[in-house]
Design an enzyme around this catalytic site. Sequence first.
Site, PDB file in Angstrom:
ATOM      1  N   GLY A   1       1.608   4.277   3.836  1.00 23.52           N
ATOM      2  CA  GLY A   1       2.561   3.503   3.048  1.00 23.52           C
ATOM      3  C   GLY A   1       3.514   4.382   2.278  1.00 23.52           C
ATOM      4  O   GLY A   1       4.727   4.114   2.221  1.00 23.52           O
TER       5      GLY A   1
ATOM      6  N   GLY B   1      -0.811   7.749   1.584  1.00 20.84           N
ATOM      7  CA  GLY B   1      -1.004   7.692   3.021  1.00 20.84           C
ATOM      8  C   GLY B   1       0.199   7.197   3.792  1.00 20.84           C
ATOM      9  O   GLY B   1       1.339   7.580   3.542  1.00 20.84           O
TER      10      GLY B   1
ATOM     11  N   SER C   1      -4.791  -1.217  13.995  1.00 19.37           N
ATOM     12  CA  SER C   1      -5.549   0.015  14.201  1.00 19.37           C
ATOM     13  C   SER C   1      -6.060   0.035  15.631  1.00 19.37           C
ATOM     14  O   SER C   1      -6.233  -1.021  16.261  1.00 19.37           O
ATOM     15  CB  SER C   1      -6.729   0.055  13.223  1.00 19.37           C
TER      16      SER C   1
ATOM     17  N   GLY D   1       0.810  -1.214   0.000  1.00 18.32           N
ATOM     18  CA  GLY D   1       0.000   0.000   0.000  1.00 18.32           C
ATOM     19  C   GLY D   1       0.840   1.259   0.000  1.00 18.32           C
ATOM     20  O   GLY D   1       0.500   2.250   0.650  1.00 18.32           O
ATOM     21  N   ALA D   2       1.929   1.256  -0.764  1.00 18.42           N
ATOM     22  CA  ALA D   2       2.920   2.336  -0.694  1.00 18.42           C
ATOM     23  C   ALA D   2       2.611   3.507  -1.613  1.00 18.42           C
ATOM     24  O   ALA D   2       3.406   4.439  -1.702  1.00 18.42           O
ATOM     25  CB  ALA D   2       4.304   1.788  -1.022  1.00 18.42           C
ATOM     26  N   ASN D   3       1.463   3.508  -2.272  1.00 16.37           N
ATOM     27  CA  ASN D   3       1.179   4.590  -3.210  1.00 16.37           C
ATOM     28  C   ASN D   3       0.576   5.823  -2.547  1.00 16.37           C
ATOM     29  O   ASN D   3       0.536   6.900  -3.153  1.00 16.37           O
ATOM     30  CB  ASN D   3       0.239   4.105  -4.319  1.00 16.37           C
TER      31      ASN D   3
ATOM     32  N   TYR E   1     -14.396  -4.459   9.495  1.00 16.64           N
ATOM     33  CA  TYR E   1     -13.096  -3.776   9.496  1.00 16.64           C
ATOM     34  C   TYR E   1     -12.390  -4.022  10.820  1.00 16.64           C
ATOM     35  O   TYR E   1     -11.204  -4.372  10.859  1.00 16.64           O
ATOM     36  CB  TYR E   1     -13.282  -2.279   9.266  1.00 16.64           C
TER      37      TYR E   1
END
Length: 315
Positions: free
Chosen positions: A34, A32, A157, A28-30, A182
């Site tokens: 990440g 936020g 979280s 998820g590095a694209n 979630y």
Amino acid sequence: MRHMKRPPQSWSAGQIPDQSGRVAVVTGANSGLGLETARALARRGAHVILAVRDEAKGHRAAGLITAESPAARLEVRRLDLADLDAVRGFADGLRAAHARLDLLVNNAGVMAPPRTLTAQGHEVQFAANHLGHFALTGLLLDLLAAGDDPRVVTVSSLNHRQGRLHFDDLSGERAYAPMGFYNQSKLANAVFGHELHRRLGEARSPVRSLLAHPGYTATSLSTSGTFGLVKLVFGRLLRPFAQPPEQGALPQLYAATAPEAESGQFIGPDGMGELRGAPKQVGLIHRVTDPEAGHRLWSVSEELTGVRYAFEGAR
């Protein structure tokens, strides 16, 4: 286990040790957390693999990083954590290109979408947030065991504390609540990270497993997949009170890089309610450390993913 020396309140990404020569995967590095994690690691010299579902967004993120750090060593690789076949393909590709891995940051996630099933028939939040990371970690464990000070950091979280593992209805077929599932997926992240720590310790593996959570941070997670009241509350009403992603990423960066951070620890913000602040060690609730829950989740996850862990590199 020794108590961790408390990180100084002024700890920042500028205190990350030199990461030259280290190979890191950030899911998820694209955007936020990440993106901020990848940016900080690359700035300190790591070879960072941006594992992203959307390659175009991944390349844009890489461009942002190289604009700031022209010498950054980056790769963009496609990874759809909700598709277990794609997870295996990513692991195969990484194995063909790299002989070792020093850091895996299990960061990517989805939050509170309408009930959706993956190609393998799993509820998408449990699949993308937990099962995909469980499979990815297992498939890369031997590369990690060959690494230098190897670590797995799994991002949970604050919501994990409201979560329950519905072992009799993990797909939400009988009853589905977007935030409830979630919370379940984030509890699964925490249980997995702790159980991985326990099993690595038993195997005397050099790999450390740590947990982190960002507190309340303004990212696209609360707006990109959510809908209705959840999107209104988290995307609009509470967003002005959230800390920026570069601050929210500090707990996972501390867990990933601080020499004194120990396997099994949970790192979160030190502010009131753990909502914001500098990294510190935070407590683990009983639902995370319960051996029965750990064993059961591990067994179910192996069954659902088809991934069996081999603790190679154990001493």
